[in-house]
Enzyme design. Structure first.
Site, PDB file in Angstrom:
ATOM      1  N   HIS A 127      -7.557 -68.834  -4.593  1.00 11.33           N
ATOM      2  CA  HIS A 127      -8.042 -68.774  -5.969  1.00 11.33           C
ATOM      3  C   HIS A 127      -9.260 -67.863  -6.110  1.00 11.33           C
ATOM      4  CE1 HIS A 127      -7.627 -69.969  -9.995  1.00 11.33           C
ATOM      5  NE2 HIS A 127      -7.355 -71.253  -9.813  1.00 11.33           N
ATOM      6  N   ARG A 128      -9.855 -67.466  -4.977  1.00 15.44           N
ATOM      7  CA  ARG A 128     -10.978 -66.533  -5.066  1.00 15.44           C
ATOM      8  C   ARG A 128     -10.522 -65.166  -5.538  1.00 15.44           C
ATOM      9  NH1 ARG A 128     -13.393 -66.225   0.720  1.00 15.44           N
ATOM     10  NH2 ARG A 128     -11.177 -65.851   1.100  1.00 15.44           N
TER      11      ARG A 128
END
Length: 420
Positions: free
Chosen positions: A390-391
């Site tokens: 998700h980064r």
């Protein structure tokens, strides 16, 4: 005379290796090319053969320890007294000899002493069974005596195919019987050293879990049409000696999705704090191998046909089974697929193959009821799960990527239109 054998460079960029297993012990008498030690680097385990005949005088690194490239790995005594240095003279060595001349040079020998040993060893080598370490390991695994195998390789060398053919012979299938030893009551606990491939897998999984911000998205895929396409194509694949699974089709659909959503074919360079988007498509295939979880790599998957992908997947599987997989076969993936084949289950949350940003889990295809046009019908359905970092990847982008993969798998005609 004592010979110090240094850990050789066993792959580009490799600076050290973990001692997985010693095949010999101090005091053992060894022969040239006899399996000496198993070394793990990155995700590959390689078997290093003995560089010469002699007696194991000293083992410098224990199992589980890390040996840097260039350090003394083992000391071999050959029973020959040290000789004074001499000027090199030409040595007449049979050019067809299989004695590895370079290995003697690696140990620092030169001149008359080295040449004499090589000349002496050359006639001895002619009476030995010639086979690579990987072939010898396969033979041990299958219980095959290499002396009974017919060689088809160059200069009488036995290949892995020779070993397999020998096993497939009717005479080789006869059952063998041995007395069964009656042991004492088994211990209630077993302690297994946590090292080698198992530890490397654990380290990679821990790093991925504690570094990447995982999130998972799941889609149900109706692959009824794909099942029909694959069924029709199997006969043609068999004519080419290929086993056609669904994996090549899934790879093609995923590559098409990665081209549309390039942020999924990327990695984070934490040193420079840069997102590296890759314009090449090396697809990792995570599967269970003889020694544990392995990730083989189908390089340039975007440039391969369905049949070419099937052939490469089969080659990689054989290489893992035989222990002949190279560093290129096991590294450099840009995006990974994980599958348990027919045991694919209903749903799982795969762990990202760090430093990649995404991994797709393939789950089993099964006939299940589905509603189509208001009626309940039987369709071939499967689930695909995707875990993303998700980064680097937003939930919307990950979901849209999997929707595009779903569209191509549900309508194989569109998939073929996407191919280059």
């Amino acid at each position: 005379m004592a010979f110090e054998f240094h850990l050789p460079d066993i792959g580009e960029g490799v600076i050290e290796g973990e001692i997985v297993k010693w095949c010999v012990a101090e005091g053992d008498r060894i022969e040239l090319d006899q399996p000496l030690v198993e070394i793990m680097t990155d995700k590959a385990t390689v078997e290093i053969p003995a560089p010469r005949s002699g007696t194991i005088q000293s083992i410098r690194f224990a199992e589980g320890e890390i040996c840097p490239v260039g350090d003394v790995l083992v000391v071999i005594a050959d029973g020959v007294a040290d000789a004074p240095a001499a000027t090199p003279i030409p040595a007449r060595i049979d050019p067809d000899s299989t004695v590895p001349i370079a290995r003697a040079a690696t140990g620092g020998e030169n001149g008359v002493a080295a040449a004499a040993r090589l000349v002496e060893a050359a006639p001895v080598a002619r009476g030995r069974v010639l086979a690579t370490p990987a072939t010898r390991r396969l033979a041990r695994k299958l219980g095959v005596d290499l002396a009974t195998v017919t060689a088809t390789g160059k200069r009488g060398r036995i290949t892995t195919d020779d070993v397999r053919s020998h096993v497939d012979r009717p005479a080789a299938r006869q059952p063998s019987f041995a007395p069964v030893a009656i042991s004492e009551a088994p211990a209630l606990e077993e302690r297994i050293p946590f090292r080698g491939l198992r530890k490397r897998i654990a380290d990679n999984m821990s790093r991925a879990t504690h570094t990447a911000s995982h999130f998972t998205y799941v889609e149900e895929i109706d692959v009824t049409d794909l099942v029909e396409v694959r069924t029709r194509a199997r006969a043609r694949a068999e004519d080419r000696g290929l086993k056609l699974t669904y994996l090549p089709f899934i790879i093609k659909a995923i590559v098409a999705g990665l081209k549309k959503w390039p942020q999924l074919n990327a990695a984070l360079d934490e040193t420079t704090q840069e997102i590296v988007r890759k314009r090449y498509y090396h697809i990792g295939i995570a599967a269970q191998g003889p020694q544990g979880l392995m990730v083989t790599v189908v390089r340039d998957a975007d440039k391969r046909s369905i049949f070419d992908l099937a052939a490469e997947i089969a080659r990689l599987a054989r290489a893992v089974e035989d222990g002949t997989a190279t560093r290129d076969d096991l590294s450099g993936s840009t995006f990974t697929i994980t599958s348990l084949g027919k045991l694919g289950g209903v749903l799982a949350t795969p762990i990202i193959n760090f430093p990649e940003v995404g991994i797709v889990g393939i789950h089993k295809i099964a006939e299940r009821p589905a509603v189509r046009d208001g009626a309940i019908v039987v369709r071939s359905l499967m689930n695909l799960s995707i875990s993303l970092d998700h980064r680097l990847v937003d939930g919307w982008d990950g979901a849209m990527f999997l929707q595009d993969v779903k569209t191509l798998l549900e309508d194989p005609t569109l998939m073929f239109l996407e191919m280059v």
